[in-house]
Scaffold this active site. Structure first.
Site, mmCIF file in Angstrom:
data_model
loop_
_atom_site.group_PDB
_atom_site.id
_atom_site.type_symbol
_atom_site.label_atom_id
_atom_site.label_comp_id
_atom_site.label_asym_id
_atom_site.label_seq_id
_atom_site.Cartn_x
_atom_site.Cartn_y
_atom_site.Cartn_z
ATOM 1 N N SER A 279 0.854 -1.187 0.000
ATOM 2 C CA SER A 279 0.000 0.000 0.000
ATOM 3 C C SER A 279 0.889 1.237 0.000
ATOM 4 O O SER A 279 2.085 1.165 0.322
ATOM 5 C CB SER A 279 -0.889 -0.002 1.247
ATOM 6 N N TYR B 260 -3.857 -1.046 9.860
ATOM 7 C CA TYR B 260 -3.636 -1.152 8.418
ATOM 8 C C TYR B 260 -2.230 -0.671 8.063
ATOM 9 O O TYR B 260 -1.498 -1.333 7.316
ATOM 10 C CB TYR B 260 -4.693 -0.344 7.666
#
EC number: 1.1.1.127
Length: 253
Positions: free
Chosen positions: A145, A158
């Site tokens: 990410s 996350y």
């Protein structure tokens, strides 16, 4: 010819979380390049199955909650029993929970970490054992990410998990390169998927995001097709431990 290096004819790719969005786009890209697909999801990926089989490829659908790792070896054993071998693993299944760090719960921490990093490692471990036993090497592509590079806000588990994905990608690449196993990652930018629907519906926030992206648009699942085929093919045989940002230039800004 160089184009033949990108062919995946005769290969079998295991793709987690391919029922919609980025996972679906990557599964379709791999199928277009020649792969049969093993999809591991928590729901039946009906649309993905239809699109993959329409390309003349086979699709084996397996249902599992990858937050529970005990069943992972059996999933890959089932894939090998069906197709005779596996060649590619795409660790795409992921989860995000949003809350201020001061209020973030243990459950939201554990749920995200168990899927986003714990399952990535143990899926990779199980796949690598098959690759080594088969003797032909293999390709593992993890989904990182932008928050593998940045901190973000209100997504502590996350951010931690995706930072971990980039790190463990490097570690596995270091250990398994001697077995002709390439381990790399893709870090998607802001993509037009279900996960970003609320962001895109917020006109002010969406405008701020688009203003920061040099490409001037949200990414699409199809934008990952080229990178995933490259990393899954022999064209990337000397690429190992690297995370490719597919972000329209966000990180370069």
């Amino acid at each position: 010819m160089i184009l033949s290096a990108f062919s995946l004819e005769g290969k079998v790719a295991v793709v987690t979380g391919c029922d919609t969005g980025l996972g679906q786009g990557m599964a379709l890209g791999l199928a277009q390049a020649g792969c049969d697909i093993v999809g591991i999801n928590i729901v039946e990926p009906t649309e993905t199955i239809e699109q993959v089989t329409a390309l003349g490829r086979r699709f084996l659908s397996l249902t599992a909650d990858l937050r529970k790792i005990d069943g992972i070896p059996a999933l890959l054993d089932r894939a090998v029993a069906e197709f005779g071998h596996i060649d590619i693993l795409v660790n795409n299944a992921g989860l995000i929970r949003r809350e201020d760090a001061l209020e973030f719960s243990e459950k939201d921490w554990d749920d995200v970490m168990n899927l986003n990093i714990k399952s990535v490692f143990f899926m990779s471990q199980a796949a690598a054992k098959h690759f080594i036993a088969q003797g032909n090497g293999g390709k593992i592509i993890n989904i990182a990410s932008m928050l593998s590079f940045q901190g973000g806000i209100r997504v502590p588990s996350y951010t931690a998990s995706k930072s971990g994905v980039m790190g463990v990608t490097r570690l596995m690449a270091n250990e398994w390169a001697k077995h002709n196993i390439n381990v790399n990652a893709i870090a998607p930018g802001y993509m037009a998927t279900n996960n970003t629907q609320q962001l895109r519906a917020d006109e002010q926030r969406s405008a701020e995001i688009l203003d920061r992206i040099p490409a001037g648009r949200w990414g699409l699942p199809s934008d990952l097709m080229g990178p995933i085929v490259f990393l899954a093919s022999s064209a990337s045989d000397y690429v190992n431990g690297y995370t490719i940002a597919v972000d329209g230039g966000w990180l370069a800004r």
